[in-house]
Motif scaffolding. Structure first.
Motif, mmCIF file in Angstrom:
data_model
loop_
_atom_site.group_PDB
_atom_site.id
_atom_site.type_symbol
_atom_site.label_atom_id
_atom_site.label_comp_id
_atom_site.label_asym_id
_atom_site.label_seq_id
_atom_site.Cartn_x
_atom_site.Cartn_y
_atom_site.Cartn_z
ATOM 1 N N LEU A 7 -1.124 -5.066 -4.274
ATOM 2 C CA LEU A 7 -0.631 -5.483 -2.964
ATOM 3 C C LEU A 7 -0.534 -4.322 -1.977
ATOM 4 C CD1 LEU A 7 0.087 -7.949 -4.703
ATOM 5 C CD2 LEU A 7 2.300 -8.039 -3.544
ATOM 6 N N GLY A 10 -1.512 -3.988 1.960
ATOM 7 C CA GLY A 10 -2.184 -5.228 2.338
ATOM 8 C C GLY A 10 -1.286 -6.276 2.957
ATOM 9 N N LEU A 181 8.546 -5.096 0.250
ATOM 10 C CA LEU A 181 7.704 -6.017 1.012
ATOM 11 C C LEU A 181 8.429 -6.386 2.293
ATOM 12 C CD1 LEU A 181 6.424 -6.138 -1.835
ATOM 13 C CD2 LEU A 181 5.906 -8.538 -1.391
ATOM 14 N N HIS A 201 5.410 -1.521 1.505
ATOM 15 C CA HIS A 201 4.329 -1.531 0.512
ATOM 16 C C HIS A 201 3.290 -2.570 0.901
ATOM 17 C CE1 HIS A 201 2.660 -1.049 -3.561
ATOM 18 N NE2 HIS A 201 2.581 -2.366 -3.630
ATOM 19 N N ALA A 202 3.771 -3.702 1.436
ATOM 20 C CA ALA A 202 2.920 -4.798 1.913
ATOM 21 C C ALA A 202 3.721 -5.569 2.948
ATOM 22 C CB ALA A 202 2.501 -5.714 0.768
#
Length: 232
Positions: A7, A10, A181, A201-202
């Motif tokens: 992930l 992204g 996230l 991180h995502a």
């Protein structure tokens, strides 16, 4: 490489019908699976989905990680509120199970750590949806594999902002050793960029990508017909 590594950097797309719209035409596992497949073709690195039926359909339609959850109720702790529901989501095919990781009482009376242990026992990872830094730190101490800012602005402990809570993203990224996230009210490429700059991180986007009903309702008031209807 782990599921969570896939992930990194992204966009995760949340494919869910509107929870307060029982007649949302998108409320169908086949439809959600096709929406998810389109999102993956567009570059999504993972899909977030609600309910075992949708998780199973989406898992069969895409080759990226599936983050599953189970919304039960509409108030308090309702995102995968019990260990039993978390295991059911994992059994449906979710690689990662999203669970309410706030410090509010859980309806089954069990500790959050019990749900973490139950999810890990069936081979899935656990994502804690939290609203404050303290909740994120506590969730990680209890064994959560990642945390998400999903519930910022939706609990008494977290005032709601007009847009995404970028400050929470930055503070969490500095406070926990697991992926963070960024989720909640992301609607633009500019907001996505700011989330990654803050240490995400995502980034997770939902209605702004996958809900024609939600998108249309936001656009119609800008039309003369929509403005006239609002005045009636």
């Amino acid at each position: 490489m782990t599921i969570l590594d896939a992930l990194a950097g992204g966009l995760v797309v949340s494919c869910q019908p509107l929870p307060d719209e029982p007649d949302d035409p998108m409320r169908d596992p086949y439809v959600q699976a096709r929406v998810a497949a389109a999102a993956v073709r567009g570059g999504a690195v993972a899909i977030r989905a609600n309910g075992p039926a949708d998780v199973t359909a989406i898992r069969a339609a895409v080759g990226v990680p599936v983050i599953g959850l189970y919304k039960h109720g509409t108030a308090g702790v309702f995102i995968t509120p019990t260990a039993e529901l978390a295991v059911e989501v994992a059994a449906a095919g979710a690689h990662v199970v999203a669970v309410d990781g706030t410090d509010r009482p859980r309806p089954d009376g069990r500790d959050f750590a019990d749900t973490v242990a139950a999810v890990h026992a069936v081979g899935a990872l656990l994502l804690a949806d939290i609203s404050t830094v303290a909740e994120g730190v506590a969730a990680v101490r209890a064994g959560a594999d990642a945390v998400a800012t999903t519930l910022s602005g939706y609990t008494a402990a977290s005032p709601r902002t007009d847009g995404p809570d970028l400050e929470l993203v930055a503070r969490l990224a500095a406070a926990v050793p697991v992926p963070v996230l960024a989720e909640g009210r992301y609607r633009s490429t500019e907001q996505i960029g700011r989330a990654f700059a803050a240490g995400a991180h995502a980034v997770v986007m939902g209605n702004a990508v996958t809900s024609p009903l939600w998108i249309t309702r936001r656009l119609v008031p800008a039309t003369p017909a929509g403005a006239a209807a609002a005045r009636r």
